[in-house]
Design an enzyme around this catalytic site. Structure first.
Site, PDB file in Angstrom:
ATOM      1  N   ILE A  52       0.703  -1.117  -0.027  1.00 60.36           N
ATOM      2  CA  ILE A  52      -0.804  -0.069  -0.084  1.00 60.36           C
ATOM      3  C   ILE A  52       0.830   1.048  -0.278  1.00 60.36           C
ATOM      4  O   ILE A  52       0.408   2.068  -0.502  1.00 60.36           O
ATOM      5  CB  ILE A  52      -1.214  -0.030   1.555  1.00 60.36           C
ATOM      6  N   TYR A 202       2.228  -6.612  17.667  1.00 60.93           N
ATOM      7  CA  TYR A 202       1.725  -5.955  16.725  1.00 60.93           C
ATOM      8  C   TYR A 202       0.548  -5.017  17.283  1.00 60.93           C
ATOM      9  O   TYR A 202       0.489  -4.458  16.329  1.00 60.93           O
ATOM     10  CB  TYR A 202       1.988  -6.285  15.143  1.00 60.93           C
ATOM     11  N   LYS A 206       0.115  -1.228  16.990  1.00 62.22           N
ATOM     12  CA  LYS A 206      -0.612   0.367  16.603  1.00 62.22           C
ATOM     13  C   LYS A 206      -1.789   0.661  17.035  1.00 62.22           C
ATOM     14  O   LYS A 206      -2.331   1.422  16.582  1.00 62.22           O
ATOM     15  CB  LYS A 206      -2.005  -1.457  15.461  1.00 62.22           C
ATOM     16  N   THR A 235      -0.774  -8.446  -0.231  1.00 60.14           N
ATOM     17  CA  THR A 235       1.226  -7.725   0.034  1.00 60.14           C
ATOM     18  C   THR A 235       1.437  -8.730  -0.144  1.00 60.14           C
ATOM     19  O   THR A 235       1.292  -9.617   1.089  1.00 60.14           O
ATOM     20  CB  THR A 235       0.646  -6.492   0.543  1.00 60.14           C
TER      21      THR A 235
END
Length: 337
Positions: A52, A202, A206, A235
């Protein structure tokens, strides 16, 4: 009961993160929002060589913007730069080499960039990682935290002076829906306690990014801040870090361009600039940063304490004499200019 209800709400809502979710949401987009020229405006995108980040760089370059790609691997970044220039016809695309997990190097890069360039209109904090087992950087920081949280904090803080003297400045940070099941945790930023769970670390990073964005939005009136969930995009990073999820979701993941759409909208549209600063977005709409009946809210004093901890960690890694660094040298930053 609230935990159960929130987990149910989360899983009921995950269809919104898929390609079908984007297609449903996009029916309500205002097409003219992206019918803009950004010639003369400069954009920095971390992790812009793939996924992205690259899709956002292409969209911005097509609209005439000057794009600064901040990447970790020089060869992959240069190849991506050539692709972007060829596809858009825009030659104002530059590569800078930086590993966001190296706190001192992030400080150095920010200082060098401010010396070399007169303005920066938009910073897109897109680079991120999910190291699957606990690793520590050479500076002693847990790698995921160093890249996803501390590196973002230092880069943004280091570039504040340049952003604040540029026209209509914006900072966009790419978060993730995983953070909705995480409450800010300030007592174990380095993930030293208990077993190491990479997806949870993770997701915590965030959540930290969303809190940073909210606090910056309160403290820096001259800059527009936003965080965003891009949805689940197909991705290379997703395939590498969550291969089972990637296999299960084949055909339902968003394209990189769909994942980048809200980032581009936040970066270039007048509509995005008119929204309050510090909000969390998904598919061009401000959405709650917590689930209904959530246990994930933190007291204001805890969020302020978190920002203070980041400031201390950032200060501990700041070079004592930034002026001594050269404008060349691959270990600091490298540009195709």
């Amino acid at each position: 009961m609230s935990l159960y209800r929130n987990i149910i709400s989360f899983f009921k809502g995950i269809h919104e993160y898929t390609r079908n979710g984007f297609e449903t949401a996009s029916a309500h987009f205002v097409d003219s929002d992206l019918d803009v020229s950004v010639v003369g405006r400069s954009f920095m995108i971390t992790g812009a060589n793939s996924g992205i980040g690259k899709a956002a760089a292409i969209a911005i370059a097509k609209r005439g913007g000057t794009v600064h790609m901040v990447c970790r691997n020089w060869e992959r970044a240069e190849q991506a730069r050539e692709d972007i220039c060829r596809e858009t016809g825009n030659k104002e695309v530059y590569v800078h080499l930086l590993d966001m997990s190296e706190a001192q190097k992030v400080w150095e890069f920010a200082e060098l960039f401010k010396k070399r360039y007169r303005s920066l209109n938009v910073l897109i904090n897109n680079a991120g990682c999910m190291v699957t087992s606990r690793e520590v950087s050479t500076e002693g920081f847990e790698k995921n935290f160093a890249t996803n949280t501390l590196g973002v904090y230092i880069l943004t803080k280091g570039l504040f002076p340049l952003l604040e003297r540029s026209s209509n400045p914006r900072v966009i940070t790419v978060s993730a829906g995983d953070m909705l099941l995480q409450k800010l945790r300030t007592t174990d930023l380095q993930s030293e306690k208990g077993p190491y769970d990479a997806p949870m670390v993770y997701a915590q990073n965030k959540r930290q990014q969303v809190v940073m964005t909210q606090e910056w939005g309160k403290d820096h009136a001259g800059v527009h801040f936003a965080s965003a969930h891009p949805g689940w995009a197909d991705t290379a990073a997703v395939a590498a870090t969550t291969p089972r999820f990637h296999r299960l979701m084949q055909g339902r993941l968003r394209t990189a361009e769909q994942g980048a759409d809200t980032l581009v909208w936040l970066a270039v549209s007048n509509s995005a600039g008119a929204t309050p600063s510090g909000l969390f977005f998904q598919d061009r709409q401000a959405v709650p940063a917590h689930l209904p009946l959530a246990w994930t809210h933190s007291p204001a004093e805890e969020e302020l304490a978190f920002m203070g901890l980041l400031d201390e960690l950032a200060a501990s890694s700041r070079p004592p004499a930034a002026g001594r660094f050269r404008l060349s040298g691959q270990s600091v930053a490298q540009s195709s200019v």
